[in-house]
Design a protein around this motif. Sequence first.
Motif: not given
Length: 244
Positions: A118-134, A180-189
């Motif tokens: 329901g949102t284009w962006w959330a300050w989820d730990p994984r998303l935030t760290s990925f943005l910082i990597l960018f 507590q993040g929105l992002h799901q776990g790995a798709s490949l495991s």
Amino acid sequence: MSLWSYANPVRFMGATRPLVPVLGAVAAVCILVGLAWGFFFTPDDYRQGSTVKIIYLHVPSALMAINAWFMMLVASLVWLIRRHHVSALAARAAAPVGVTMTLIALVTGAVWGSPMWGTWWAWDPRLTSFLILFLFYLGYIALWQAVEDPDAAADLTSVLCLVGSVFAVLSRYAVNFWNQGLHQGASLSLDAEKNVADVFYYPLLVCIAGFVALFAALVLLGTRTEIRARRLHVLRLRERMADA
């Protein structure tokens, strides 16, 4: 023959010349087959509908974005320890490919997340760290451009690469660190229960293989271009010295 022998630019150029077209062909076939298989010959997911099919772009690009930085890290360490110029140039060549993969992952993730969260962006730990990597990718590329002395630029960017590796790790494992993040776990495991269903899994593997081959082809091509540019720079310096 030792792997270190390919640190010789002449030997590296000779060894990689036939690899670039082969890897490019493998990449084109795998990506086209994987995307066609995934988008046109797999069913809609019972929860996510047709939106799930963006996995064939999002997951391979995110995987390569993170692993490209780790490849740059290894090449940077080789430069710092062994002072092999080809490794520094390979790290430099990988950065534009890595930042492009990161951008693709961010955009496709937003497109995927909008209907799911329901949102284009959330300050989820994984998303935030990925943005910082960018942002680290952008800083790495800018630093190479800003420093005129090639060896000094290689030293500074290698240190930056070491620091940025923290966020590459967080981008990969943030879901495991913070639940507590929105992002799901790995798709490949390695755990079969955590993988996507087989109907999505196999075309996804083909797409990933294509992205890996594409990354390798572009890095080799970029490294070869960097070596030629370095040779041209040296020749121009010699001409100036001769004219003086």
